[in-house]
Write an enzyme that holds these catalytic residues in place. Structure first.
Site, mmCIF file in Angstrom:
data_model
loop_
_atom_site.group_PDB
_atom_site.id
_atom_site.type_symbol
_atom_site.label_atom_id
_atom_site.label_comp_id
_atom_site.label_asym_id
_atom_site.label_seq_id
_atom_site.Cartn_x
_atom_site.Cartn_y
_atom_site.Cartn_z
ATOM 1 C CB ALA A 65 12.489 -20.104 -44.162
ATOM 2 N N GLY A 109 13.274 -23.919 -40.926
ATOM 3 C CA GLY A 109 11.727 -23.704 -40.972
ATOM 4 C C GLY A 109 11.198 -25.359 -41.083
ATOM 5 C CD GLU A 112 11.780 -23.084 -36.750
ATOM 6 O OE1 GLU A 112 12.114 -22.526 -35.885
ATOM 7 O OE2 GLU A 112 11.902 -22.618 -37.959
ATOM 8 C CD GLU A 132 16.774 -21.591 -37.588
ATOM 9 O OE1 GLU A 132 15.428 -21.675 -38.109
ATOM 10 O OE2 GLU A 132 17.422 -21.934 -36.979
#
Length: 258
Positions: A65, A109, A112, A132
């Site tokens: 992200a 992300g 994911e 993360e």
């Protein structure tokens, strides 16, 4: 339709969506995810599309992200804005098959998002991880949940707690990816597989996808019960009659997607 952060290309009955923020290693920001959601809405409603391939570039599927966009967010910003849930989950909700074709980094992300797809074809250059924890946060797009279901508690816990990356070979052994493809053949192979799927009965494919996904949401007994009902339901399809007739007559079926 033109998009700023993704490219969409039709190759026969297959739509190839390419994440396109190369200057940021395809970091997933709000604008990109909004584009992806809009594209999925369009492609799911397009009767010409039988399957979708989601990919990035040779360096990164998506390196995570967009940290610069996230760093000043507060709890209230995330909660009131329904961050992640608003756009990201659209990928998992797509009824048509979505294949992730992953080369380079699929981190945070990006990992994911790849796991939200129906299966992952990995280039031999692919690297997966949930880093993360090194930023003082935890995965928030399903990383603690989907990764655990793919690779088991021990490996998922190690990756989430340390941020360690796994290469394509380890990812295949662990069950995260379907198989490994030479990087230069990745898109070609992904489109080939997607084309094979798109040539099958569309309703049967969607029913099969829904049924496999149910295995992660329920007990074995309930899952088998659901599977049995969906199996019975396929006998309401014209494609079932055509498929079995073609088998008996030793010819290729001509599915009409109904």
């Amino acid at each position: 339709m033109a998009y700023e952060n993704i490219h969409v290309e039709m190759l026969g009955t297959v739509a190839v969506i390419t994440l396109n923020r190369p200057q940021a290693m395809n970091a997933l920001n709000a604008a990109l995810m909004a584009d992806l959601k809009a594209a999925l809405d369009d492609l799911e409603g397009n009767p010409e599309v039988g399957a979708i391939v989601l990919t990035g570039n040779e360096k990164a599927f998506a390196a995570g992200a967009d940290i610069k966009e996230m760093q000043n967010k507060s709890f209230v910003d995330n909660y009131n804005g329904n961050f992640i849930t608003k756009d990201w989950e659209r990928l998992e909700q797509c009824r048509k098959p979505v294949i992730a074709a992953v080369a380079g980094y699929a981190l945070g992300g990006g990992c994911e998002v790849a796991m939200m797809c129906d299966f992952i074809l990995a280039a031999n250059t692919a690297k997966f991880g949930q880093p993360e924890i090194r930023l003082g946060i935890i995965p928030g797009s399903g990383g603690t949940q989907r990764l655990t279901r793919f690779v088991g508690k021990s490996k998922a816990m190690e990756m989430v707690l340390t941020g360690r990356m796994m290469d394509a070979e380890e990812a295949e052994r662990a069950g995260l990816v379907s198989r490994i493809v030479p990087a230069e053949k990745l898109i070609e192979e992904a489109v080939k597989v997607a084309t094979e799927i798109a040539a099958l009965s569309r309703p049967a494919v969607m029913m099969a996808k829904e049924t496999v996904n149910r295995a992660y949401e329920t007990t074995l007994a309930e899952g088998v019960h659901f599977e049995r009902r969906m199996f019975y339901a396929t006998f309401a399809l014209s494609d079932q009659k055509e498929g079995m007739a073609a088998f008996a007559e030793k010819r290729k079926p001509r599915f009409k997607n109904c």
